[in-house]
Write an enzyme that holds these catalytic residues in place. Sequence first.
Site, mmCIF file in Angstrom:
data_model
loop_
_atom_site.group_PDB
_atom_site.id
_atom_site.type_symbol
_atom_site.label_atom_id
_atom_site.label_comp_id
_atom_site.label_asym_id
_atom_site.label_seq_id
_atom_site.Cartn_x
_atom_site.Cartn_y
_atom_site.Cartn_z
ATOM 1 N N GLU A 64 -0.327 -7.431 15.141
ATOM 2 C CA GLU A 64 0.599 -8.601 15.988
ATOM 3 C C GLU A 64 0.057 -9.194 17.124
ATOM 4 O OE1 GLU A 64 5.087 -8.870 15.175
ATOM 5 O OE2 GLU A 64 4.853 -8.050 17.337
ATOM 6 N N TYR A 111 4.967 1.553 -0.325
ATOM 7 C CA TYR A 111 5.606 0.053 0.057
ATOM 8 C C TYR A 111 5.569 -0.885 -1.359
ATOM 9 C CZ TYR A 111 6.258 0.141 5.039
ATOM 10 O OH TYR A 111 7.050 0.532 6.201
ATOM 11 N N ILE A 153 0.838 -1.249 -0.190
ATOM 12 C CA ILE A 153 -0.025 -0.099 -0.053
ATOM 13 C C ILE A 153 0.934 1.174 0.028
ATOM 14 C CG2 ILE A 153 -1.893 1.152 1.217
ATOM 15 C CD1 ILE A 153 -2.775 -1.684 0.672
#
Length: 375
Positions: free
Chosen positions: A307, A130, A127
Amino acid sequence: MQQEKYEKSGGRKYFLFLIYFMVLLLVSFCWFSIRGNRSYPDISILCSPQIRTVHIVNISQLDLLPDLPLERMMYEQPKALKPLRTDVLMVTPWLAPIIWDSSFNIDILNAQFHQKNVRIGLTVFAIKKYTVFLQTFVETAEKFFMVGHKVNYYIFTDRPNDMPNITLAEGRQLVVLKVLSYKRWQEVSMRRMEMIRDYSKERFIHEVDYLVCVDVDMKFSDEVGVEILSDVFGTLHPGYNGGPRERFTYERRKASTAYIPPDEGDFYYAGGYFGGTVEEVYKLTNFCHTAMMTDKGNNIEAVWHDESYLNKYFLYHKPTKILSQEYLWVEGWGVPEFLKKRRFVALQKNHNAIRNKRDLDRMRNSRMRNKFQKY
Ligand code: 4GW
Ligand code: MN
């Protein structure tokens, strides 16, 4: 006269035997046609789990299972009293293997997975800036990721025009999925769960058997093959080795759905590498996304974003396989003795193309950098 009698009675015997044989043939023909009519249409019924008519016919689904033996192979004999490695943990207390170099024979695994004609989806998000990582990511994956197997790259991006043109090997294809981007980088990272969930339902379930979901700021530098595949797998975070669980950076605020108390936890799993069957990945991503939305409604966001929610999921839904740090290391970090291979490494994010004002904040917030432990 005598002889004639004998011939007559011999002929009659022969005639009776013929009649008897024909009757037998007729009866068995009738029997098989009746049974045949009854059983064969039922085979399809048997395959459908809703209708259970197994007891009225003799053929069951089990009789139809194909036998797929391996071919003769030459390899070193495994020895029951000789462990393959003694320097690392190779199996969890719930008997999930932890995958280290020298703990598996890839030829046996390849033969098994080729027989199943397995299809693997590799999902990655690029996105905004990146997209700069895509070229290296796909090029190195072509060299090292599941070579010889069927692979679909699923590239989620808001900039499909930035997709570099890369020639792929046979049996591999690249699918660009145009998605929206989010303003906050935390949200970019977290919304991956929702998108993987939604596409699993709509598309992946029809196209692949397993999904491997990873970060894009990475390169493959050694082989990553079917040894990683299992119902649901996680990866050890490179920043932790054998540290006490209370020092893991799990979410510690009770108000968050990602909360893990200090006396619980097995490993610290990395957010940027998980996978499994499409069904299991659907369950995992659905859990994480739903938990995130609950937290969002309560104005709280877990400390390490997706995470943290992944670690919560794996605490109560134990992974069936765990990838060691060989599968997730960081470029530039020292190489400890136990690390025999670096198969997939996180690139240092000092690239001019992605540096921006927010990067200063980002430098303090990278999940990789913050948990750096010296070896
Ligand atoms: C700060 O400016 C940013 S931008 C932090 C993450 C960003 C980001 C992340 C992005 O702009 N675009 C993007 O596609 N991502 C995806 O989220 C990408 O797949 C990336 O690998 C993943 C996780 O972000 P990260 O690799 O930067 O996270 P860490 O440092 O923990 O590996
Ligand atoms: Mn990353």
